[in-house]
Write an enzyme that holds these catalytic residues in place. Sequence first.
Site, mmCIF file in Angstrom:
data_model
loop_
_atom_site.group_PDB
_atom_site.id
_atom_site.type_symbol
_atom_site.label_atom_id
_atom_site.label_comp_id
_atom_site.label_asym_id
_atom_site.label_seq_id
_atom_site.Cartn_x
_atom_site.Cartn_y
_atom_site.Cartn_z
ATOM 1 N N ASP A 63 0.866 -1.170 0.000
ATOM 2 C CA ASP A 63 0.000 0.000 0.000
ATOM 3 C C ASP A 63 0.907 1.225 0.000
ATOM 4 O O ASP A 63 1.539 1.538 1.009
ATOM 5 C CB ASP A 63 -0.904 -0.006 1.229
ATOM 6 C CG ASP A 63 -1.838 1.201 1.283
ATOM 7 O OD1 ASP A 63 -1.780 2.045 0.366
ATOM 8 O OD2 ASP A 63 -2.620 1.308 2.249
ATOM 9 N N VAL A 64 0.975 1.927 -1.125
ATOM 10 C CA VAL A 64 1.908 3.047 -1.239
ATOM 11 C C VAL A 64 1.492 4.244 -0.385
ATOM 12 O O VAL A 64 2.275 5.178 -0.198
ATOM 13 C CB VAL A 64 2.080 3.497 -2.705
ATOM 14 C CG1 VAL A 64 2.760 2.417 -3.522
ATOM 15 C CG2 VAL A 64 0.743 3.897 -3.320
ATOM 16 N N TYR A 151 -6.756 16.076 -10.981
ATOM 17 C CA TYR A 151 -5.964 15.001 -11.576
ATOM 18 C C TYR A 151 -4.844 15.590 -12.436
ATOM 19 O O TYR A 151 -3.682 15.182 -12.346
ATOM 20 C CB TYR A 151 -6.870 14.114 -12.421
ATOM 21 C CG TYR A 151 -6.173 12.955 -13.095
ATOM 22 C CD1 TYR A 151 -5.889 11.785 -12.385
ATOM 23 C CD2 TYR A 151 -5.818 13.005 -14.440
ATOM 24 C CE1 TYR A 151 -5.258 10.712 -13.002
ATOM 25 C CE2 TYR A 151 -5.189 11.944 -15.064
ATOM 26 C CZ TYR A 151 -4.909 10.792 -14.332
ATOM 27 O OH TYR A 151 -4.288 9.738 -14.955
ATOM 28 N N VAL A 184 -6.413 5.136 -22.305
ATOM 29 C CA VAL A 184 -6.081 3.716 -22.276
ATOM 30 C C VAL A 184 -7.211 2.961 -21.586
ATOM 31 O O VAL A 184 -7.730 3.414 -20.560
ATOM 32 C CB VAL A 184 -4.759 3.462 -21.516
ATOM 33 C CG1 VAL A 184 -4.362 1.997 -21.618
ATOM 34 C CG2 VAL A 184 -3.650 4.358 -22.048
#
Length: 254
Positions: A63-64, A151, A184
């Site tokens: 978990d970063v 974002y 993507v």
Amino acid sequence: MAYERLFRLDGRRAVVIGAGSGIGRESALALAAHGADVVCADRDLAAATATAERCGGAARLLDVLDTGELRAAAAAEHPVDVLVFTAATNVRKRLLDYTGEEFDRVVALNLRASFEVIRAFGAGMVERGRGSIIGFASIRASVTEPGQGVYSATKAGLVQLLRTAAAEFGPSGVRVNAIAPGVVETPLTKQIKDNPAWYDAYAAKSALGRWATAEEMAGAVVYLASDAASFVTGSVLHVDGGWTAVDGRFDPPN
């Protein structure tokens, strides 16, 4: 120069954060296919394990957002030759509709966690005098639209973090680069794919007239990880189907 081995990664250890799905998974598979020993890290251990089984690598729960866990992982996996990290989130809302909690959540994963990832793994690379760090930014680092403000800001910030790391780590032989995908098909873009009008509008924006698949990001990862990119650092490699090259869709008459 043995050009036939330019993209080979034999004997190198790669850690891919976000390897459980999407671009991270395909990155892990591609690095392994070129000879790397790959550690597939993800907060979803089952997904990481599935990727590891496909590429003959190892799986790691990570978990970063937990800085202590991140530093422990960097120490445990040392030495690392290649680091790829893809973890990101997005809340698509206009600025006036954003909440402080949503802002903090996007910044925490996309920017703060990236800062800690670069530091945790970069320290060992600098100490050893070699390594390649590859972070996933976005076309939103340079072009944006309504609903993408926070974002976009985090991805622009990530680019500058990576460039700064390139400047600071470069004298020690460590390369640091960003990949900026266009649209993507991944779990992060499911909201768009589920809306046909939105999906088609994005497809029409690129020069190629379509979305990318996660597999189409893997070549850029292998390139930046390999000796083929031995003099490439501080760069942003756009893999966007020409999105950032095209301004408008009007086709002038002859």
